[in-house]
Write a protein that holds these residues in place. Structure first.
Motif, PDB file in Angstrom:
ATOM      1  N   ALA A  82      27.019 -49.504 -54.970  1.00  9.98           N
ATOM      2  CA  ALA A  82      26.297 -50.074 -54.034  1.00  9.98           C
ATOM      3  C   ALA A  82      25.466 -50.958 -55.114  1.00  9.98           C
ATOM      4  O   ALA A  82      25.203 -50.739 -56.227  1.00  9.98           O
ATOM      5  CB  ALA A  82      25.384 -48.887 -53.201  1.00  9.98           C
ATOM      6  N   ILE A  83      24.735 -51.879 -54.146  1.00 12.54           N
ATOM      7  CA  ILE A  83      23.568 -52.503 -54.762  1.00 12.54           C
ATOM      8  C   ILE A  83      22.169 -51.510 -54.515  1.00 12.54           C
ATOM      9  O   ILE A  83      21.996 -51.326 -53.391  1.00 12.54           O
ATOM     10  CB  ILE A  83      23.504 -53.848 -53.998  1.00 12.54           C
ATOM     11  N   ASN A  84      21.555 -51.297 -55.745  1.00 13.08           N
ATOM     12  CA  ASN A  84      20.557 -50.189 -55.754  1.00 13.08           C
ATOM     13  C   ASN A  84      19.347 -50.647 -55.906  1.00 13.08           C
ATOM     14  O   ASN A  84      18.392 -50.002 -55.593  1.00 13.08           O
ATOM     15  CB  ASN A  84      20.812 -49.472 -56.473  1.00 13.08           C
ATOM     16  N   ARG A  85      19.190 -51.930 -56.313  1.00 11.99           N
ATOM     17  CA  ARG A  85      17.916 -52.598 -56.802  1.00 11.99           C
ATOM     18  C   ARG A  85      17.712 -54.208 -56.247  1.00 11.99           C
ATOM     19  O   ARG A  85      18.738 -54.576 -56.595  1.00 11.99           O
ATOM     20  CB  ARG A  85      17.694 -52.165 -58.234  1.00 11.99           C
ATOM     21  N   VAL A 139      18.551 -58.594 -59.104  1.00 16.58           N
ATOM     22  CA  VAL A 139      19.339 -57.573 -58.095  1.00 16.58           C
ATOM     23  C   VAL A 139      20.261 -56.488 -58.989  1.00 16.58           C
ATOM     24  O   VAL A 139      20.822 -57.285 -60.183  1.00 16.58           O
ATOM     25  CB  VAL A 139      20.256 -58.441 -57.200  1.00 16.58           C
ATOM     26  N   GLN A 140      20.221 -55.430 -58.849  1.00 21.48           N
ATOM     27  CA  GLN A 140      21.192 -54.477 -59.829  1.00 21.48           C
ATOM     28  C   GLN A 140      22.172 -53.712 -58.750  1.00 21.48           C
ATOM     29  O   GLN A 140      21.725 -53.048 -57.783  1.00 21.48           O
ATOM     30  CB  GLN A 140      20.289 -53.739 -60.533  1.00 21.48           C
ATOM     31  N   TRP A 141      23.262 -53.798 -59.593  1.00 23.45           N
ATOM     32  CA  TRP A 141      24.353 -52.702 -58.677  1.00 23.45           C
ATOM     33  C   TRP A 141      25.304 -51.851 -59.765  1.00 23.45           C
ATOM     34  O   TRP A 141      25.166 -52.010 -60.866  1.00 23.45           O
ATOM     35  CB  TRP A 141      25.495 -53.562 -58.074  1.00 23.45           C
ATOM     36  N   GLY A 142      25.850 -50.683 -59.053  1.00 21.86           N
ATOM     37  CA  GLY A 142      26.383 -49.888 -59.909  1.00 21.86           C
ATOM     38  C   GLY A 142      26.408 -48.459 -59.087  1.00 21.86           C
ATOM     39  O   GLY A 142      26.184 -48.669 -58.124  1.00 21.86           O
ATOM     40  N   ASP A 143      26.667 -47.301 -59.710  1.00 20.32           N
ATOM     41  CA  ASP A 143      26.737 -45.990 -59.300  1.00 20.32           C
ATOM     42  C   ASP A 143      25.157 -45.677 -58.800  1.00 20.32           C
ATOM     43  O   ASP A 143      24.410 -45.391 -59.584  1.00 20.32           O
ATOM     44  CB  ASP A 143      27.077 -45.017 -60.443  1.00 20.32           C
ATOM     45  N   ARG A 160      20.578 -50.063 -48.883  1.00 14.32           N
ATOM     46  CA  ARG A 160      21.409 -50.406 -49.924  1.00 14.32           C
ATOM     47  C   ARG A 160      22.498 -51.104 -49.111  1.00 14.32           C
ATOM     48  O   ARG A 160      22.929 -50.874 -48.146  1.00 14.32           O
ATOM     49  CB  ARG A 160      22.046 -49.317 -50.766  1.00 14.32           C
ATOM     50  N   THR A 161      23.221 -51.971 -49.960  1.00 15.91           N
ATOM     51  CA  THR A 161      24.336 -52.620 -49.624  1.00 15.91           C
ATOM     52  C   THR A 161      25.664 -52.238 -50.288  1.00 15.91           C
ATOM     53  O   THR A 161      25.630 -52.047 -51.739  1.00 15.91           O
ATOM     54  CB  THR A 161      24.237 -54.367 -49.899  1.00 15.91           C
ATOM     55  N   GLY A 162      26.874 -51.936 -49.627  1.00 18.31           N
ATOM     56  CA  GLY A 162      27.847 -51.586 -50.014  1.00 18.31           C
ATOM     57  C   GLY A 162      28.530 -52.351 -50.848  1.00 18.31           C
ATOM     58  O   GLY A 162      28.648 -53.543 -50.525  1.00 18.31           O
ATOM     59  N   ASP A 196      33.093 -58.425 -53.802  1.00 18.55           N
ATOM     60  CA  ASP A 196      33.111 -58.253 -52.123  1.00 18.55           C
ATOM     61  C   ASP A 196      32.345 -57.271 -51.947  1.00 18.55           C
ATOM     62  O   ASP A 196      32.480 -55.977 -51.967  1.00 18.55           O
ATOM     63  CB  ASP A 196      34.599 -57.854 -51.536  1.00 18.55           C
ATOM     64  N   LEU A 197      31.055 -57.794 -50.968  1.00 17.21           N
ATOM     65  CA  LEU A 197      30.044 -56.557 -50.359  1.00 17.21           C
ATOM     66  C   LEU A 197      30.703 -56.274 -49.015  1.00 17.21           C
ATOM     67  O   LEU A 197      31.590 -56.914 -48.390  1.00 17.21           O
ATOM     68  CB  LEU A 197      28.736 -57.567 -50.297  1.00 17.21           C
TER      69      LEU A 197
END
Lengths: 339, 339
Positions: A95-98, A105-109, A273-275, A53-54
């Protein structure tokens, strides 16, 4: 075999011919899928669904992404880690960082690269070796039905730039290598399975993989990405794939692109960035509201054979010249909510 | 030839070896492009640049998309129409009407299907026949240098599911057919060009094509689309390609997806269409502010050969297992603003 399956699935077209219509319109791939019998669909276990869930969008609308994790024998070390990370609620607040156009699309810390600020990982994650990027067919693929399943032998026999052969098994697109030498059309016709020595999942649109640093690092699974462009098949066997997005990919693919190196967001240009509110296994979500069930079109079914054939030979009215082939990533495995 | 070109372009790596470093890091494809000499770049005529300005985004930021039109001999009938439509300012006030995830973004008259409301087309548009989807090599490709140019012969000789061979010429990715029978490695090595009988542009990410109704309709060029997902190569030779997005594709690829049939926006769910302020040829734009010049890496250059080879055989540190091949759409032709 294909002709038989096509005629059974394309029953409506045959009926049109019988009724004397001169130009029956062959079914489009989507129509074949819509008419596939219930028995040709396989339900996905709730424990294999990862629900991300974003934060809501600018209009306050929820954004939910559903990922199907891969079944054994693929990537189980990383997937075990992912189950632990979800159970520990580790991704909540990351967050989505890239977002790199035509790539991932890449997410993590967001602070993963800063040792002082990086979020500690939960205990018990395993380190998975690079050998797990592929699966030895000898002991793991036996007794599970035909490994290779594509529209026709011509398409299987080696005409792929990234693998000696490609195919589908258990609902997933695979690269395949033969025990000795090259695949021949006769090999594949006679006994596809006994000739396969190695299999690996491939980087099609929507596939989810594990970010990593330089070799021999293989990543823990805490840093994940999904493909949002032309299949980057050069990543096959170089990085672990763990699943695919089966619903809500638009909430990732339509995010603003990052303008730092490699499509990471450049915080100097404002924080885009998207949380991530939470990532959970569907089987571990609150039970007051049952999570939807999903099913995929079994890649061993007659319906899938007809669908793949129709993807490779578009006979619906729009097309004037069928291609006569389709690459493995242009035959996306149909997935839907159980009705 | 490839080895020679690689050694010349990869001069830095050689220098590292000469300096006694044990592990020179081979250049990544992007580094090869960055070091390509000026002579290996070809400037694009301003009259071949189509500039689309969308309405500003939610934060008021401008959104400009720059499209490079294809050179002769490809698609000139439609491109002539597009020049007329731009000169007539026909697209001003039209909209982006369709965004289908992993497929296309499409724009034009939102009322095209309603005869009473459809915007009249300017006079003088031509009707282009389906035969123009391909180009006869005999009389049009002669005298323009080698048609086929890919990392190595193995990759050209038939291992593509959509064309007997693929290659690059004049900066564009092409499907190729041989005069008699199949391509052989020897044919391609000896005299690639004389064996090509048909050539056609292919549907890679970012390519721009002409929407059409059912055959024999081939579309006027008023309705255009661009690819925002895995290359839909089954459209090759079924529809006209006229160019590619060279800047600003993110303003199309990150648009909200449509939820009507085929990804058209469903107006019942609220109007999410994006307005088009104007579409102009760069050569016909106000001259008070000069439009940037763009150039592409010549596909006949040594630098392109080295770049394509590096895309097919990733030797930079991240990769543990180079693929040994790349499909034609995974070798995007580098385009940049002239510095």
């Amino acid at each position: 075999m294909l002709a038989a399956s096509a005629s059974s699935v394309l029953g409506q077209a045959s009926a049109n011919i019988a009724a004397g219509r001169a130009q029956p319109s062959p079914l489009a791939p989507s129509e074949i899928v819509a008419r596939a019998p219930k028995a040709d669909w396989t339900e996905i276990a709730q424990s294999d669904l990862l629900v991300m869930d974003l934060t809501p969008d600018a209009k306050g609308k929820p954004r939910r992404v559903v990922i199907q994790l891969m079944p054994p024998p693929f990537s189980q070390g990383w997937i075990g880690n992912i189950r632990k990370l979800a159970a520990a609620r580790w991704w909540d607040g990351t967050a989505i960082n890239r977002v790199q156009d035509n790539y991932v699309v890449q997410w993590g810390d967001p602070d993963a690269d800063d040792k002082a600020k990086a979020k500690p990982l939960p205990a018990g994650l395993v380190t998975v070796p690079e050998s797990e990027y592929t699966v030895q067919a000898d002991h793991t693929l036996s007794g599970m039905g035909p490994v290779v399943h594509e529209p026709d032998v011509r398409q299987i026999s080696g005409i792929d730039r990234y693998a000696p052969a490609t195919g589908f098994a258990w609902g997933w697109p695979l690269g395949l290598e033969r025990r000795h030498g090259r695949f021949s059309a006769r090999d594949l016709k006679r006994d596809p399975q006994s000739n396969v020595s190695l299999a690996w999942p491939v980087h099609c649109y929507g596939m989810v993989g594990v970010g990593r640093d330089l070799s021999p690092n293989t990543g823990t699974g805490a840093e994940l990405y999904t493909v949002i462009g032309h299949a980057p098949r050069h990543l096959d066997r170089n990085i672990a794939l763990v699943g695919r997005v089966i619903e809500g990919i638009e909430f990732l693919s339509s995010l603003p692109r990052g303008h730092g190196a490699l499509g990471f967001y450049d915080l100097a240009q404002g924080d885009e960035r998207t949380g991530i509110v939470s990532i959970r296994l569907a089987s571990e979500m609150p039970t007051d509201k049952p999570f939807p069930a999903y099913e995929y079109l079994s890649t061993e079914s007659q319906s899938f054979a007809a669908y793949a054939d129709a993807r490779a030979n578009r006979r619906d009215d729009f097309f004037i010249r069928p291609a006569g082939g389709a690459d493995v990533c242009n035959i996306p495995v149909p997935v839907r909510r159980v009705k």
